[in-house]
Design an enzyme around this catalytic site. Structure first.
Site, PDB file in Angstrom:
ATOM      1  N   ASP A   5      96.744 -39.737 -44.929  1.00 40.05           N
ATOM      2  CA  ASP A   5      95.290 -39.828 -44.794  1.00 40.05           C
ATOM      3  C   ASP A   5      94.792 -40.732 -45.905  1.00 40.05           C
ATOM      4  O   ASP A   5      95.458 -40.871 -46.936  1.00 40.05           O
ATOM      5  CB  ASP A   5      94.633 -38.443 -44.877  1.00 40.05           C
ATOM      6  CG  ASP A   5      93.278 -38.421 -44.187  1.00 40.05           C
ATOM      7  OD1 ASP A   5      93.177 -37.911 -43.061  1.00 40.05           O
ATOM      8  OD2 ASP A   5      92.305 -38.961 -44.766  1.00 40.05           O
ATOM      9  N   LYS A  40      91.692 -34.928 -49.678  1.00 41.11           N
ATOM     10  CA  LYS A  40      92.264 -34.209 -48.535  1.00 41.11           C
ATOM     11  C   LYS A  40      93.777 -34.039 -48.730  1.00 41.11           C
ATOM     12  O   LYS A  40      94.330 -32.968 -48.526  1.00 41.11           O
ATOM     13  CB  LYS A  40      91.973 -35.021 -47.260  1.00 41.11           C
ATOM     14  CG  LYS A  40      91.892 -34.193 -46.022  1.00 41.11           C
ATOM     15  CD  LYS A  40      91.404 -35.024 -44.846  1.00 41.11           C
ATOM     16  CE  LYS A  40      89.986 -34.723 -44.488  1.00 41.11           C
ATOM     17  NZ  LYS A  40      89.573 -35.213 -43.171  1.00 41.11           N
ATOM     18  N   GLU A  70      95.231 -36.768 -26.611  1.00 40.79           N
ATOM     19  CA  GLU A  70      95.331 -35.359 -27.001  1.00 40.79           C
ATOM     20  C   GLU A  70      94.278 -34.533 -26.248  1.00 40.79           C
ATOM     21  O   GLU A  70      93.142 -34.960 -26.113  1.00 40.79           O
ATOM     22  CB  GLU A  70      95.117 -35.239 -28.518  1.00 40.79           C
ATOM     23  CG  GLU A  70      95.235 -33.837 -29.044  1.00 40.79           C
ATOM     24  CD  GLU A  70      96.544 -33.175 -28.619  1.00 40.79           C
ATOM     25  OE1 GLU A  70      97.614 -33.700 -28.932  1.00 40.79           O
ATOM     26  OE2 GLU A  70      96.482 -32.127 -27.940  1.00 40.79           O
ATOM     27  N   LEU A  87      93.927 -31.011 -26.984  1.00 42.45           N
ATOM     28  CA  LEU A  87      93.716 -29.714 -27.641  1.00 42.45           C
ATOM     29  C   LEU A  87      92.228 -29.418 -27.810  1.00 42.45           C
ATOM     30  O   LEU A  87      91.402 -30.324 -27.824  1.00 42.45           O
ATOM     31  CB  LEU A  87      94.428 -29.668 -28.997  1.00 42.45           C
ATOM     32  CG  LEU A  87      93.997 -30.629 -30.116  1.00 42.45           C
ATOM     33  CD1 LEU A  87      92.712 -30.199 -30.801  1.00 42.45           C
ATOM     34  CD2 LEU A  87      95.107 -30.744 -31.124  1.00 42.45           C
ATOM     35  N   PHE A 131      84.452 -23.844 -17.244  1.00 44.33           N
ATOM     36  CA  PHE A 131      83.339 -24.746 -17.577  1.00 44.33           C
ATOM     37  C   PHE A 131      82.134 -24.570 -16.659  1.00 44.33           C
ATOM     38  O   PHE A 131      81.382 -25.494 -16.424  1.00 44.33           O
ATOM     39  CB  PHE A 131      83.809 -26.209 -17.638  1.00 44.33           C
ATOM     40  CG  PHE A 131      84.571 -26.477 -18.901  1.00 44.33           C
ATOM     41  CD1 PHE A 131      83.962 -27.120 -19.960  1.00 44.33           C
ATOM     42  CD2 PHE A 131      85.871 -26.023 -19.062  1.00 44.33           C
ATOM     43  CE1 PHE A 131      84.641 -27.323 -21.151  1.00 44.33           C
ATOM     44  CE2 PHE A 131      86.561 -26.215 -20.246  1.00 44.33           C
ATOM     45  CZ  PHE A 131      85.951 -26.866 -21.298  1.00 44.33           C
ATOM     46  N   LYS A 185      79.920 -22.119 -17.441  1.00 43.86           N
ATOM     47  CA  LYS A 185      79.145 -21.175 -18.247  1.00 43.86           C
ATOM     48  C   LYS A 185      77.858 -21.855 -18.693  1.00 43.86           C
ATOM     49  O   LYS A 185      77.887 -22.827 -19.457  1.00 43.86           O
ATOM     50  CB  LYS A 185      79.951 -20.731 -19.469  1.00 43.86           C
ATOM     51  CG  LYS A 185      80.970 -19.641 -19.126  1.00 43.86           C
ATOM     52  CD  LYS A 185      81.538 -19.020 -20.372  1.00 43.86           C
ATOM     53  CE  LYS A 185      80.462 -18.206 -21.066  1.00 43.86           C
ATOM     54  NZ  LYS A 185      80.801 -17.859 -22.447  1.00 43.86           N
ATOM     55  N   CYS A 221      83.877 -34.329 -29.485  1.00 41.29           N
ATOM     56  CA  CYS A 221      84.488 -35.063 -28.374  1.00 41.29           C
ATOM     57  C   CYS A 221      83.545 -35.320 -27.199  1.00 41.29           C
ATOM     58  O   CYS A 221      83.299 -36.482 -26.859  1.00 41.29           O
ATOM     59  CB  CYS A 221      85.724 -34.310 -27.883  1.00 41.29           C
ATOM     60  SG  CYS A 221      87.056 -34.341 -29.103  1.00 41.29           S
ATOM     61  N   LYS A 270      80.458 -37.825 -27.614  1.00 39.08           N
ATOM     62  CA  LYS A 270      80.833 -39.218 -27.906  1.00 39.08           C
ATOM     63  C   LYS A 270      81.680 -39.825 -26.779  1.00 39.08           C
ATOM     64  O   LYS A 270      81.531 -40.991 -26.443  1.00 39.08           O
ATOM     65  CB  LYS A 270      81.539 -39.311 -29.259  1.00 39.08           C
ATOM     66  CG  LYS A 270      83.038 -39.185 -29.240  1.00 39.08           C
ATOM     67  CD  LYS A 270      83.667 -39.498 -30.574  1.00 39.08           C
ATOM     68  CE  LYS A 270      85.091 -38.992 -30.646  1.00 39.08           C
ATOM     69  NZ  LYS A 270      86.031 -39.583 -29.708  1.00 39.08           N
ATOM     70  N   ARG A 317      79.841 -31.255 -35.825  1.00 39.02           N
ATOM     71  CA  ARG A 317      79.529 -32.538 -35.182  1.00 39.02           C
ATOM     72  C   ARG A 317      78.825 -32.305 -33.844  1.00 39.02           C
ATOM     73  O   ARG A 317      79.324 -31.601 -32.983  1.00 39.02           O
ATOM     74  CB  ARG A 317      80.815 -33.363 -35.006  1.00 39.02           C
ATOM     75  CG  ARG A 317      81.350 -33.892 -36.337  1.00 39.02           C
ATOM     76  CD  ARG A 317      82.647 -34.655 -36.185  1.00 39.02           C
ATOM     77  NE  ARG A 317      83.801 -33.796 -36.026  1.00 39.02           N
ATOM     78  CZ  ARG A 317      85.077 -34.215 -36.039  1.00 39.02           C
ATOM     79  NH1 ARG A 317      85.328 -35.501 -36.209  1.00 39.02           N
ATOM     80  NH2 ARG A 317      86.078 -33.378 -35.888  1.00 39.02           N
TER      81      ARG A 317
END
Ligand SMILES: NC(=O)c1ccc[n+]([C@@H]2O[C@H](COP(=O)([O-])OP(=O)(O)OC[C@H]3O[C@@H](n4cnc5c(N)ncnc54)[C@H](O)[C@@H]3O)[C@@H](O)[C@H]2O)c1
Length: 433
Positions: free
Chosen positions: A34, A39, A144, A146, A244, A246, A255, A258, A322
């Site tokens: 990174d 971090k 990804e 997740l 989805f 709800k 995510c 954007k 975010r």
């Protein structure tokens, strides 16, 4: 060193660290880089800079196979496969900001012996551009899927793994496939552009489902139907499915907002007007604001009213702020002259500085003390266990707007609350003065 393929990870955020910890758990040696020194120092001390259940333990259990560094050379020396997991936030125009991705590519300029595996979510066409700049570099798109809050489980038990590699880099695609094979899940081998589109289209479709059910909820309120019943009845149709559906106060996070915007802009840049996504975005923005109208319906003017927000993170089990709905809601409430007090079990620290003059309470009951109304913003499990009778007795008025349809209206009703969810009728035990 293990016989398994060493893995390089570039970007040690949510996706990068989960990727690093999970490949280490599978027995690989992993070097994660990174650019933020603090971090890397924190990771060296075994500390996480964000909240993800189980991740700190997984990192510590596999500590001997993990190296954290700020130096890209450490990654390049150790690993052939470089998983790029840097952030791709939106620009002011709504397009994806690829500056971090470009900076990684710049680091690889002189190199010809590595495989760049793109896990960051990037617009379709990014892989082609990078390959044009760096013809010697093997490139694989491996988006990804997740979810924060269940990231480790999602990574370790994928429903599908998408590996996009063009014909000349088929062997590089095979290496990535081999790495993921122990995890199971459907393997989708495709070309780079299609892999990039699978990720964007998946997020846009899920966001569309949320905005769709939110519009249905708003109509339910007008016609006296209950959106929970409607979603249940719809979801039993296997062509629709229950996920989805709800209703609530809109989607947020790093995510969906954007990626939906990025897909809309990507289409627009090619001259195609993606009308549906405009509606998905607009519905989502308005949905966050509808809570203000609900409060005004019960309380009249919000000037000087004390409104408590339960939960700030964009969803439970994360401290990620975010694009959280709480950001818009708290700003709107303050704009209407309300005094806003909030509680979140893990996101309060990260939320400081983002919420104007919102007061942070130390506990959920503390936030409700003297409040004229409470809005449940994030469905943290602990909120369902709150002593709601005690809560009602501490509030100036026992009014609750359940922004996630999370709490049991009967329980709230019995505790003395006027309860209003999203897309269902108001249940009231006593008139709100
Ligand atoms: N968070 C999610 O739930 C999720 C899920 C799927 C996909 N994604 C996508 O994965 C990507 C990463 O998301 P995230 O949530 O992990 O972001 P993040 O902001 O948590 O982490 C990104 C990390 O990359 C680091 N970084 C930036 N430039 C770098 C460089 N040149 N070299 C090394 N490190 C660098 C940053 O310091 C940061 O730690 C994004 O494209 C996102 O859209 C995220």
């Amino acid at each position: 060193m293990s016989d398994l393929q060493p893995v390089g990870v570039v970007g040690a955020g949510w996706v990068g660290l989960v990727t690093a910890a999970c490949f280490a758990e599978l027995g690989h040696t992993v070097v994660a880089r990174d650019i933020v020194q603090e971090k890397v120092d924190a990771l060296d001390r075994g500390e996480l800079t964000f909240h993800e259940p189980g991740l700190a333990d997984l990192l510590s259990q596999n500590r001997e196979r993990l190296t954290f560094t700020t130096d890209i050379a450490d990654v390049l020396e150790t690993a052939k496969l470089l998983f790029v997991c840097v952030d791709t936030p939106p620009t002011y125009s709504g397009d994806a900001d690829l500056s971090r991705v470009r900076s990684v590519v710049d680091d690889l300029r002189s190199d010809g012996d590595h495989v760049l595996v793109m896990k960051s979510t990037v617009p379709a066409g990014t892989g082609e551009t990078i390959r044009r700049d760096l013809p010697g570099l093997a490139y694989v798109s491996c988006p990804e899927f997740l979810k924060e809050g269940t990231a480790i489980k999602d990574f370790m038990n994928p429903e599908r793994v998408v590996v996009g590699a063009d014909a000349e880099h088929g062997e590089a695609g095979d290496l990535v496939e081999e790495l993921y094979r122990p995890l199971g899940g459907e393997m989708v081998r495709t070309d780079v552009a299609s892999a990039e589109m699978i990720k964007l289209a998946s997020n846009a479709f899920l966001a569309t489902k949320i905005s769709f059910i939110n519009e249905i909820a708003n109509v339910c309120e007008e016609v006296g139907a209950d959106v929970g019943e409607v979603a249940l009845g719809m979801g039993l149709d296997s062509r629709i499915g229950p996920a989805f559906l709800k209703a609530g106060i809109g989607f947020g996070g790093s995510c969906f907002p954007k990626d939906v915007n990025a897909l809309k802009m990507l289409a627009g840049n090619t001259g195609y007007h993606f009308q549906l996504l405009n509606a998905v975005i607009e519905v989502n923005e308005l949905q966050k604001r509808r809570v203000v109208g609900k409060l005004q319906k019960h309380l009249g003017s919000l000037v000087g009213k004390r409104i408590a927000l339960l939960g700030l993170a964009f969803k439970p089990d994360t401290d990620d702020m975010r694009e959280a709905s709480s950001l818009v809601l708290s700003a709107r409430l303050q704009g209407e002259g309300a005094e806003v007090v909030a509680f979140d079990p893990v996101a309060a620290k990260g939320a400081e500085g983002l919420l104007g003059s919102v007061t942070m309470a130390d506990s959920a009951l503390g936030a409700l003390d003297g409040a004229d109304a409470v809005v449940l913003v994030t469905e943290w499990a602990e909120f369902s266990d709150l002593d709601w009778t005690e809560a009602a007795s501490q509030m100036a008025r026992p009014l609750l707007i359940d922004g996630r349809n999370f709490l049991d209206p009967e329980t709230l009703h019995a505790a003395g609350f006027t309860y209003e969810g999203i897309g269902k009728s108001v249940s009231s035990s006593a008139p709100v003065a």
